[in-house]
Design an enzyme around this catalytic site. Structure first.
Site, mmCIF file in Angstrom:
data_model
loop_
_atom_site.group_PDB
_atom_site.id
_atom_site.type_symbol
_atom_site.label_atom_id
_atom_site.label_comp_id
_atom_site.label_asym_id
_atom_site.label_seq_id
_atom_site.Cartn_x
_atom_site.Cartn_y
_atom_site.Cartn_z
ATOM 1 C CB CYS A 1 4.450 3.403 9.863
ATOM 2 S SG CYS A 1 3.557 2.174 8.939
ATOM 3 C CB ALA B 1 -0.938 -0.002 1.198
ATOM 4 C CG HIS C 1 0.683 -6.674 5.474
ATOM 5 N ND1 HIS C 1 0.916 -6.372 6.794
ATOM 6 C CD2 HIS C 1 0.879 -5.528 4.793
ATOM 7 C CE1 HIS C 1 1.245 -5.090 6.903
ATOM 8 N NE2 HIS C 1 1.231 -4.569 5.712
#
Length: 404
Positions: free
Chosen positions: A327, A73, A203
């Site tokens: 992240c 993504a 995922h």
């Protein structure tokens, strides 16, 4: 029940055993390159790739020709945002997005700012949702792209995408939607939601990591400048030899999501509510961040006042959760998503994101409730502020001495 317990389904999901089973032959006997047009090995690989493309398209109400394979993504977001901006820049250089987008979108926007584009970053409402009226007000004659996610990766809050898409469509502006956290969990339909570009990750829906897709509308046709040059794979949008096992896995994950999504949403929502009510029964001064009404099933983002999120995470090692997005959880800055929603710095620091999913059980939820109840109480015992609040002191009225 196995310890540690996984409750971080927004960071990643385990690969479903049925997905793994579908992938395995493409690592061993079916190892052809899908671009090899001259022999059976290549034909079989291409056949598998196209069958998977159909499945991903079906899941979002698109046609297979509109699905472009990517490495995930982050690449899809980069290709959509930068690719559209670069293609349409002759028409204008103004872009619109929301302050709570994923870093892959925000940092792509910042990169474009350095190239001379102008970006309007809109603030969400207190419940985390973006008001479509703000999008409408931000549009200008030189606006070429609007990018708003479907569901937020930290709060699970679902934006009114159909309405935002309609506003963009009426203005003739390309609309990109990062749909990573919603696809496979709640309905997402590119036609009903007026979406021109959509980012998808394998995922996040029980498929393999390093595999994604970008939906690119054909009617009316949306154009992009490719980010990667090479052999012209994926109709020139994304060169590079296709990851056949990954694609097959993503196709299978999409098929399972389509068939099982609605029943699973009911089950996971019930688990989420069990967790929320259990925590509220165990603890006071608990704040749920973001709208409970407009939210993906498995998300619970909670602030435990007077407890440091990082300290709490260390205390509950047996349950895998996150404070902030995976992240950015390497940095100890308070969540930019919660700050943009107007959550105080203290509460943002004390936030924990629970992510429940396909393999979560009631037993695990009950264990987490007991563990968090015990550890939060223990940490609060060490907090003089918590004691003061319990004694009826209004902390806002106190003038703290400035140590500097």
């Amino acid at each position: 029940m196995k310890i540690p317990i996984y409750m971080d389904y927004h960071a990643t999901t385990p690969v479903d055993p049925r997905v793994l089973e579908a992938m395995l032959p493409y690592f061993t006997t079916e190892y052809g390159n899908a671009a090899s047009k001259s022999h059976a090995f290549g034909w079989k690989a291409e056949e598998a790739v196209e069958a998977a493309r159909e499945e991903v398209a079906k899941l979002i109400g698109a046609s297979a020709k509109e699905i472009v394979w990517t490495s995930g993504a982050t690449e899809s977001d980069n290709l959509a945002v930068k690719g559209a901006a670069h293609f349409y820049q002759a028409k204008g250089k103004h872009l619109v997005t929301c302050k709570t987008e994923h870093k892959a979108v925000l940092d792509s926007m910042h990169a474009l700012e350095r190239q001379g584009f102008e970006v309007t970053f809109l603030e969400p409402e207190r419940d985390g949702r973006l008001d479509p009226a703000k999008v409408k007000a931000a549009l200008r004659p030189d606006t070429i792209l609007v990018s708003v996610m479907h569901a937020n990766n930290e709060t699970g809050v679902v934006h009114p995408i159909a309405e935002i898409g309609r506003i963009a469509r009426e203005a003739g502006v390309v609309f990109h939607c990062d749909a990573v956290q919603s696809i496979g969990k709640i309905p997402f339909d590119v036609e009903a939601m007026n979406v021109d570009l959509a980012s998808i990750s394998a995922h996040k829906m029980y498929g393999p990591k390093g595999m994604g897709a970008l939906y690119v509308r054909r009617k009316p046709r949306v154009r992009l400048v490719a980010e990667m040059d090479g052999g012209g794979h994926e109709r020139g949008f994304r060169s590079g030899t296709l990851n056949v096992p990954g694609i097959v896995g993503m196709g299978k994950a999409a098929e399972l999501a389509r068939l099982e999504r609605d029943a699973e949403a009911v089950r996971v929502t019930a688990l989420r509510e069990r967790l929320r009510k259990g925590l509220e029964k165990e603890l006071d001064l608990l704040t749920v961040n973001g709208s409970l009404e407009h939210r993906v099933p498995g998300n619970l983002n909670v602030s435990f006042a007077y407890v440091e999120g990082e300290a709490l995470m260390m205390a509950v090692k047996d349950v895998a959760v996150s404070s902030g997005s995976a992240c950015t959880s390497a940095s100890l800055e308070p969540s930019y998503v919660l700050r943009a929603m107007g959550v105080s710095e203290d509460l943002a620091h004390s936030s924990i994101r629970f992510g429940l999913g396909r393999f979560s059980t009631e037993e695990e939820v009950d264990y987490a409730i007991r563990l968090f109840g015990e550890k939060v109480r223990k940490l609060r015992e060490m907090s003089p502020l918590y004691e003061m609040v319990k004694d009826g002191v209004d902390l806002n009225q106190i003038e703290w001495a400035n140590p500097h």
